[in-house]
Write an enzyme that holds these catalytic residues in place. Structure first.
Site, PDB file in Angstrom:
ATOM      1  N   SER A  44       5.095 -27.816  -2.631  1.00 39.70           N
ATOM      2  CA  SER A  44       6.395 -28.232  -3.125  1.00 39.70           C
ATOM      3  C   SER A  44       7.224 -27.007  -3.467  1.00 39.70           C
ATOM      4  O   SER A  44       6.749 -26.110  -4.179  1.00 39.70           O
ATOM      5  CB  SER A  44       6.236 -29.105  -4.368  1.00 39.70           C
ATOM      6  OG  SER A  44       7.496 -29.325  -4.976  1.00 39.70           O
ATOM      7  N   ILE A  47       7.612 -26.206  -7.399  1.00 36.86           N
ATOM      8  CA  ILE A  47       6.524 -25.787  -8.279  1.00 36.86           C
ATOM      9  C   ILE A  47       6.338 -24.287  -8.141  1.00 36.86           C
ATOM     10  O   ILE A  47       6.072 -23.777  -7.052  1.00 36.86           O
ATOM     11  CB  ILE A  47       5.210 -26.525  -7.935  1.00 36.86           C
ATOM     12  CG1 ILE A  47       5.398 -28.039  -8.106  1.00 36.86           C
ATOM     13  CG2 ILE A  47       4.072 -26.018  -8.817  1.00 36.86           C
ATOM     14  CD1 ILE A  47       4.190 -28.851  -7.728  1.00 36.86           C
ATOM     15  N   LYS A  83      -5.005  -0.470 -10.847  1.00 35.30           N
ATOM     16  CA  LYS A  83      -5.697  -0.855 -12.077  1.00 35.30           C
ATOM     17  C   LYS A  83      -7.095  -0.258 -12.033  1.00 35.30           C
ATOM     18  O   LYS A  83      -7.868  -0.546 -11.109  1.00 35.30           O
ATOM     19  CB  LYS A  83      -5.779  -2.387 -12.192  1.00 35.30           C
ATOM     20  CG  LYS A  83      -6.624  -2.884 -13.366  1.00 35.30           C
ATOM     21  CD  LYS A  83      -6.785  -4.400 -13.322  1.00 35.30           C
ATOM     22  CE  LYS A  83      -7.736  -4.887 -14.408  1.00 35.30           C
ATOM     23  NZ  LYS A  83      -7.979  -6.353 -14.319  1.00 35.30           N
ATOM     24  N   GLY A 355      -9.443 -15.364 -13.130  1.00 36.57           N
ATOM     25  CA  GLY A 355      -8.771 -16.396 -12.352  1.00 36.57           C
ATOM     26  C   GLY A 355      -8.776 -16.083 -10.872  1.00 36.57           C
ATOM     27  O   GLY A 355      -9.299 -16.851 -10.049  1.00 36.57           O
TER      28      GLY A 355
END
Length: 525
Positions: A44, A47, A83, A355
């Protein structure tokens, strides 16, 4: 003669990092020839991407290289920076600090350095992560992990990952996925139809009824397919990991030329911790906290107070975004013909970039187990078992960051309560009172974090491992002391020789790396 079966079709519901990384990876590895699975992704346009942490672990380099994305292009297109680990401030107590670098500790004569560091005088020894590797000193000095002429991805000698803009990363992945043959549909999913085999079709007002042989749920926390339609059980770990909320702010640099840290800065506060991530032109900062120990108003006050250190009153006008999350995972992430990847499968919190790490793990496992023909049940069972094990072990590793804190606030005392510790972590902590963590404490195919990561956290928080009863076992003291001295000298040399982080980023953005470390990657326009 039996007619040849057509290849299985795959429909991915949802975009973002999870959806587009899955689409791109599957299309690249499976190919897009006549016998390859046909892959479609529907998302979508309304979103957006959560993009809470915007951090990663070093495995992302192998993933990006597999996808054929040039490192310089990735850095430039995603506002990415290097990082080299995480710097933890105030976690043990206010005024304390330690590092979790990505580089593994050095060895001496084939033996690990941890026992010899533990046998040193506590009053004079250097912090563990500074004593056993040079990367902590390099990152603390604001240096990059390599030089421009050392090439992309695996050039140089330092292990590293990235900070990046999650929205830009999704768009880069989408561009490559489409080039690899993925069909992209923009539209909403208003109904999920089920049958005896699992999902039978998705209904979209823009595209009608869409069906496939296999479905991947990347619909985020809503879990439209795996949760709402198929009812896969969700296991909360709120009794172990207490945070469930975050408030986040994105801020430009004050003058555009500020030093860019080459590690995530994680600072503990009364009911949680702030992440501070530096991209090329802005910082992403947020406060992760427990709603049982802090109101949203207090959380925002703490975040703005943290930012005032750098921005003064400008921090008061920055727009903040509140995020709620359920801490846990689905015990069945592959049900019949549907597999969940990303937030629909589970989420803990931004700490240690778990995540995107779990997205990578799930995609790699799905590729290895994907049944191009035949039944799905056996593959689903093994996938679910391996993902459950990985979520369990990751919860233990994250809990280790909290449970050894000596901070006095109720949030931290609750985290130190033995009742909130997983049984296996309790056993390990008991053993680690008389020996340091060893490779036998972890399972290489299950534990995503190596034993060195446990050592960095454990001794960054000054865990009391007592080796006095076995001092004679560790006989290479002279060789270990020489190694510690060499590490210190190497650190000083690396700080002199490596460029400032921002300088390297600006050079790579402008002209790429001087000498590619691998064959030239495909350039997708």
């Amino acid at each position: 003669m039996t007619p040849e079966k057509p290849p299985r079709s795959i429909l991915i519901a949802g975009g973002g990092t999870a959806g587009w990384l899955a689409a791109c990876y599957l299309a690249k590895v499976f190919g897009h020839g006549p016998t390859s699975p046909r892959i479609t992704l529907i998302e979508s346009p309304d979103i957006g991407t959560i993009g809470v942490g915007e951090g990663s672990i070093p495995t992302i380099r192998t993933t990006l290289q597999t996808l054929g994305i040039d490192e310089a292009e990735f850095l430039r297109e995603c506002s990415a920076t290097f990082k080299q680990g995480i710097r933890f401030v105030d976690w043990e107590a206010e005024g304390s600090a330690y590092s979790h670098p990505f580089e593994a500790p050095y060895f001496t004569d084939g033996a690990g350095l941890a026992p010899y560091w533990l046998l040193q005088d506590k009053a004079t020894r250097r912090p563990f992560a500074e004593a056993v590797t040079l990367q902590t000193g390099v990152a603390n000095a604001g240096r990059a992990p390599k030089r421009i002429h050392e090439g992309g991805y695996f050039g140089g000698r330092m292990n590293y990952a990235y900070h990046f803009d999650a929205g830009k990363f999704g768009r880069l992945l989408a561009r490559y996925a489409r080039a690899y043959g993925v069909t992209h549909l923009e539209g909403r999913i208003t109904e999920v139809k089920t049958g005896s085999h699992g999902i039978s079709s998705l209904v979209s007002p823009e595209h009608g009824e869409l069906s496939a042989d296999f479905y991947i749920d990347c619909t985020g926390f809503s879990a439209l397919l795996i949760g709402q339609a198929l009812g896969a059980p969700f296991l909360s770990v709120k009794d172990i990991l207490l945070t469930d909320s975050a408030v986040a702010i994105q801020l430009p640099y004050a003058d555009g030329k500020e030093a860019i840290p080459s590690h995530t800065l994680a600072t503990a506060h009364e009911a949680g911790w702030t992440w501070d991530i530096g991209l090329d032109s802005r910082r992403g900062v947020g406060y992760v906290y427990s709603s049982a120990h802090s109101s949203d108003e207090r959380a925002l006050e703490i975040l703005r107070g943290y930012l005032r250190r750098y921005l003064g009153d400008k921090a008061d006008n920055a727009q903040a975004r509140l995020i709620r999350f359920d801490t846990g995972y689905r015990t069945q992430q592959w049900v019949k013909n549907c597999c969940a990847i990303g937030l629909s499968a589970g989420f803990y919190e931004p700490l240690e970039a778990t995540g995107i790490m779990m997205i990578e793990v799930a995609i790699g496992l799905l590729v290895d187990l994907f049944p191009h023909d035949g039944p799905l049940d056996a593959a689903a069972d093994l996938f679910n078992e391996r993902m459950r094990q990985r979520y369990e072990k990751t919860a233990e590793f994250l809990k280790l960051h909290y449970c050894l804190s000596k901070r006095p606030e109720p949030f931290w005392r609750a985290n130190a309560d033995p009742a909130t510790l997983p049984d296996n972590l309790k056993r390990l902590l008991d053993m680690w009172r008389s020996r340091p963590p060893s490779r036998f404490d972890t399972l290489s195919d299950i534990d995503i974090f190596p034993v060195s990561s446990y050592q960095y956290i454990l001794y960054g928080l000054n865990y009391p491992t007592d080796l006095s009863a076995q001092a004679g076992v560790h006989s290479r003291i002279a060789a270990a002391e020489q190694t510690f001295a060499r590490i210190l000298a190497f650190t000083e040399g690396a700080v002199r020789d490596l460029p400032l982080h921002r300088d390297l980023i600006e050079q790579v953005y402008a002209r790429g790396f001087s000498t590619p470390a691998a064959p030239r990657a495909l350039k997708i326009q």
